[in-house]
Design a protein around this motif. Structure first.
Motif, PDB file in Angstrom:
ATOM      1  N   GLY A 102       0.787  -1.224   0.000  1.00 44.68           N
ATOM      2  CA  GLY A 102       0.000   0.000   0.000  1.00 44.68           C
ATOM      3  C   GLY A 102       0.820   1.275   0.000  1.00 44.68           C
ATOM      4  N   MET A 103       2.064   1.206   0.455  1.00 44.00           N
ATOM      5  CA  MET A 103       2.910   2.394   0.462  1.00 44.00           C
ATOM      6  C   MET A 103       3.666   2.578  -0.849  1.00 44.00           C
ATOM      7  SD  MET A 103       2.296   4.029   3.178  1.00 44.00           S
ATOM      8  CE  MET A 103       3.599   5.254   3.109  1.00 44.00           C
ATOM      9  N   THR A 104       3.327   1.769  -1.849  1.00 47.37           N
ATOM     10  CA  THR A 104       3.957   1.887  -3.164  1.00 47.37           C
ATOM     11  C   THR A 104       2.909   2.281  -4.195  1.00 47.37           C
ATOM     12  OG1 THR A 104       5.567   0.161  -2.602  1.00 47.37           O
ATOM     13  CG2 THR A 104       5.291   0.684  -4.937  1.00 47.37           C
ATOM     14  N   ALA A 105       3.192   3.324  -4.954  1.00 44.34           N
ATOM     15  CA  ALA A 105       2.294   3.768  -6.022  1.00 44.34           C
ATOM     16  C   ALA A 105       2.607   3.004  -7.299  1.00 44.34           C
ATOM     17  CB  ALA A 105       2.449   5.271  -6.236  1.00 44.34           C
ATOM     18  N   GLY A 106       1.706   3.139  -8.280  1.00 43.89           N
ATOM     19  CA  GLY A 106       1.918   2.443  -9.535  1.00 43.89           C
ATOM     20  C   GLY A 106       1.678   3.339 -10.734  1.00 43.89           C
ATOM     21  N   TRP A 107       2.467   3.109 -11.777  1.00 40.71           N
ATOM     22  CA  TRP A 107       2.305   3.838 -13.042  1.00 40.71           C
ATOM     23  C   TRP A 107       1.516   2.957 -14.000  1.00 40.71           C
ATOM     24  CZ3 TRP A 107       5.525   2.403 -17.539  1.00 40.71           C
ATOM     25  CH2 TRP A 107       5.179   3.135 -18.691  1.00 40.71           C
ATOM     26  N   TYR A 108       0.432   3.504 -14.555  1.00 40.82           N
ATOM     27  CA  TYR A 108      -0.392   2.762 -15.498  1.00 40.82           C
ATOM     28  C   TYR A 108       0.273   2.780 -16.872  1.00 40.82           C
ATOM     29  CZ  TYR A 108      -4.214   1.536 -18.571  1.00 40.82           C
ATOM     30  OH  TYR A 108      -4.975   0.949 -19.545  1.00 40.82           O
ATOM     31  N   THR A 109       0.732   1.624 -17.330  1.00 42.95           N
ATOM     32  CA  THR A 109       1.517   1.537 -18.559  1.00 42.95           C
ATOM     33  C   THR A 109       0.693   1.743 -19.823  1.00 42.95           C
ATOM     34  OG1 THR A 109       1.230  -0.880 -18.706  1.00 42.95           O
ATOM     35  CG2 THR A 109       3.130  -0.062 -17.453  1.00 42.95           C
ATOM     36  N   GLY A 110      -0.640   1.780 -19.709  1.00 40.30           N
ATOM     37  CA  GLY A 110      -1.482   2.004 -20.875  1.00 40.30           C
ATOM     38  C   GLY A 110      -1.628   3.459 -21.244  1.00 40.30           C
ATOM     39  N   ALA A 111      -1.075   4.352 -20.447  1.00 41.47           N
ATOM     40  CA  ALA A 111      -1.128   5.782 -20.741  1.00 41.47           C
ATOM     41  C   ALA A 111       0.287   6.275 -21.028  1.00 41.47           C
ATOM     42  CB  ALA A 111      -1.768   6.530 -19.571  1.00 41.47           C
ATOM     43  N   ALA A 112       0.491   7.586 -20.991  1.00 41.50           N
ATOM     44  CA  ALA A 112       1.789   8.159 -21.357  1.00 41.50           C
ATOM     45  C   ALA A 112       2.853   7.895 -20.306  1.00 41.50           C
ATOM     46  CB  ALA A 112       1.639   9.666 -21.575  1.00 41.50           C
ATOM     47  N   VAL A 113       4.092   7.952 -20.738  1.00 42.50           N
ATOM     48  CA  VAL A 113       5.233   7.957 -19.822  1.00 42.50           C
ATOM     49  C   VAL A 113       5.346   9.376 -19.258  1.00 42.50           C
ATOM     50  CG1 VAL A 113       7.743   7.804 -19.670  1.00 42.50           C
ATOM     51  CG2 VAL A 113       6.476   6.142 -21.043  1.00 42.50           C
ATOM     52  N   PRO A 114       5.492   9.535 -17.946  1.00 38.84           N
ATOM     53  CA  PRO A 114       5.599  10.882 -17.379  1.00 38.84           C
ATOM     54  C   PRO A 114       6.702  11.704 -18.055  1.00 38.84           C
ATOM     55  CG  PRO A 114       5.293   9.281 -15.637  1.00 38.84           C
ATOM     56  CD  PRO A 114       5.504   8.487 -16.902  1.00 38.84           C
ATOM     57  N   GLY A 115       6.340  12.901 -18.484  1.00 39.89           N
ATOM     58  CA  GLY A 115       7.286  13.768 -19.171  1.00 39.89           C
ATOM     59  C   GLY A 115       7.127  13.745 -20.678  1.00 39.89           C
ATOM     60  N   GLU A 116       6.411  12.740 -21.201  1.00 34.74           N
ATOM     61  CA  GLU A 116       6.125  12.658 -22.627  1.00 34.74           C
ATOM     62  C   GLU A 116       4.773  13.318 -22.909  1.00 34.74           C
ATOM     63  OE1 GLU A 116       8.163  11.347 -25.086  1.00 34.74           O
ATOM     64  OE2 GLU A 116       9.569  11.467 -23.415  1.00 34.74           O
ATOM     65  N   PRO A 117       4.503  13.696 -24.167  1.00 34.73           N
ATOM     66  CA  PRO A 117       3.196  14.282 -24.487  1.00 34.73           C
ATOM     67  C   PRO A 117       2.063  13.319 -24.135  1.00 34.73           C
ATOM     68  CG  PRO A 117       4.731  14.648 -26.280  1.00 34.73           C
ATOM     69  CD  PRO A 117       5.401  13.686 -25.337  1.00 34.73           C
ATOM     70  N   GLY A 118       1.000  13.865 -23.584  1.00 36.04           N
ATOM     71  CA  GLY A 118      -0.140  13.053 -23.197  1.00 36.04           C
ATOM     72  C   GLY A 118      -0.275  12.959 -21.687  1.00 36.04           C
ATOM     73  N   PRO A 119      -1.378  12.385 -21.209  1.00 39.02           N
ATOM     74  CA  PRO A 119      -1.603  12.265 -19.772  1.00 39.02           C
ATOM     75  C   PRO A 119      -0.985  10.993 -19.195  1.00 39.02           C
ATOM     76  CG  PRO A 119      -3.558  11.568 -20.946  1.00 39.02           C
ATOM     77  CD  PRO A 119      -2.557  11.981 -21.994  1.00 39.02           C
ATOM     78  N   ALA A 120      -0.015  11.160 -18.320  1.00 36.38           N
ATOM     79  CA  ALA A 120       0.539  10.034 -17.576  1.00 36.38           C
ATOM     80  C   ALA A 120      -0.317   9.845 -16.320  1.00 36.38           C
ATOM     81  CB  ALA A 120       1.986  10.308 -17.198  1.00 36.38           C
ATOM     82  N   VAL A 121      -0.491   8.604 -15.891  1.00 39.13           N
ATOM     83  CA  VAL A 121      -1.377   8.317 -14.764  1.00 39.13           C
ATOM     84  C   VAL A 121      -0.641   7.501 -13.699  1.00 39.13           C
ATOM     85  CG1 VAL A 121      -3.520   7.204 -14.035  1.00 39.13           C
ATOM     86  CG2 VAL A 121      -3.414   8.374 -16.246  1.00 39.13           C
ATOM     87  N   ILE A 122      -0.670   8.001 -12.482  1.00 39.98           N
ATOM     88  CA  ILE A 122      -0.100   7.289 -11.333  1.00 39.98           C
ATOM     89  C   ILE A 122      -1.219   7.064 -10.325  1.00 39.98           C
ATOM     90  CG2 ILE A 122       1.494   7.442  -9.381  1.00 39.98           C
ATOM     91  CD1 ILE A 122       3.440   8.934 -11.195  1.00 39.98           C
ATOM     92  N   ILE A 123      -1.363   5.815  -9.892  1.00 40.84           N
ATOM     93  CA  ILE A 123      -2.450   5.417  -8.997  1.00 40.84           C
ATOM     94  C   ILE A 123      -1.858   4.942  -7.676  1.00 40.84           C
ATOM     95  CG2 ILE A 123      -4.307   3.736  -8.660  1.00 40.84           C
ATOM     96  CD1 ILE A 123      -4.550   3.664 -11.755  1.00 40.84           C
ATOM     97  N   GLY A 124      -2.478   5.326  -6.579  1.00 38.15           N
ATOM     98  CA  GLY A 124      -1.996   4.885  -5.274  1.00 38.15           C
ATOM     99  C   GLY A 124      -3.131   4.724  -4.290  1.00 38.15           C
ATOM    100  N   HIS A 125      -2.921   3.901  -3.300  1.00 38.29           N
ATOM    101  CA  HIS A 125      -3.917   3.696  -2.254  1.00 38.29           C
ATOM    102  C   HIS A 125      -3.954   4.880  -1.295  1.00 38.29           C
ATOM    103  CE1 HIS A 125      -4.752  -0.506  -3.166  1.00 38.29           C
ATOM    104  NE2 HIS A 125      -3.448  -0.669  -3.344  1.00 38.29           N
TER     105      HIS A 125
END
Length: 212
Positions: A102-125
């Protein structure tokens, strides 16, 4: 939420309708097929059953292969977490970090890489059955705050918080969060609000940010 997602070499297909939202009993992320907390305790995080499917983001040129993110830090609210990869479950819903992480967040690989054009998504509890989780204090983040995302090569991208909102899971702003954009955008998602009669959080907290 049924939308089309443009695939790139760094993006996976997006989840089926109801793919990003709050896991209800399970914590904050997205996958009814793989609940974070099957015991049914009151945890808070995004759940794919409650919100519409994301729209495609604007990909990088096909020749570019962005380096994946490895860590997210929000100093102002005490967040400093490694990033696990979140893909899709067999039923097409978005995976979620397991409750014991629960103390670890996750990057959704189906969206953009953070810093690249588009919306990057990070999900956490927000919380899990094990207690306070990585995005427990995310609601305290303020406009103008810095979000740092370090990639696997050691490069850090800094994002500035532009807005945040709390929305009902059944009225998730899919296009606003996942819609195509030329901005180098970042969205953080967790669960929020009261619990329904089955112990599911009824809201999502969304934090919006753009690359500095």
């Amino acid at each position: 939420m049924s939308h089309t997602h443009r695939r790139t070499r760094w993006a996976r297909p997006l989840a089926s309708a109801a793919a990003i939202g709050c896991l209800g009993l399970a914590g904050c992320s997205a996958a009814p097929a793989d609940p974070v907390d099957s015991a049914g305790t009151t945890a808070t995080a995004p759940d794919p059953r409650a919100t519409p499917r994301p729209t495609g983001s604007t990909p990088s040129p096909a020749s570019a292969i962005p380096v994946e993110p490895a860590r997210v830090t929000i100093a102002s609210v005490g967040v400093d977490s490694a990033l696990m990869r979140l893909g899709l479950n067999e039923d097409g819903t978005v995976q979620v970090p397991p409750a014991e992480k629960g103390m670890t967040a996750g990057w959704y690989t189906g969206a953009a890489v953070p810093g690249e054009p588009g919306p990057a998504v990070i999900i956490g509890h927000n919380d899990t059955r094990y207690g306070k989780a990585v995005f427990h204090d995310l609601a305290k983040v303020t406009k103008g705050a810095d979000i740092a995302v370090r990639d696997a090569a050691g490069e850090t991208a800094h994002f500035t918080v532009t807005a945040k909102e709390t929305v009902r899971k059944n009225a998730f702003p899919t296009d606003k969060v996942y819609g195509a954009t030329d901005d180098r955008a970042l969205r953080l998602i967790t669960c929020s609000g009261r619990f329904d009669s089955e112990g599911h959080p009824v809201d999502n907290l969304i934090v919006y940010a753009v690359l500095r």
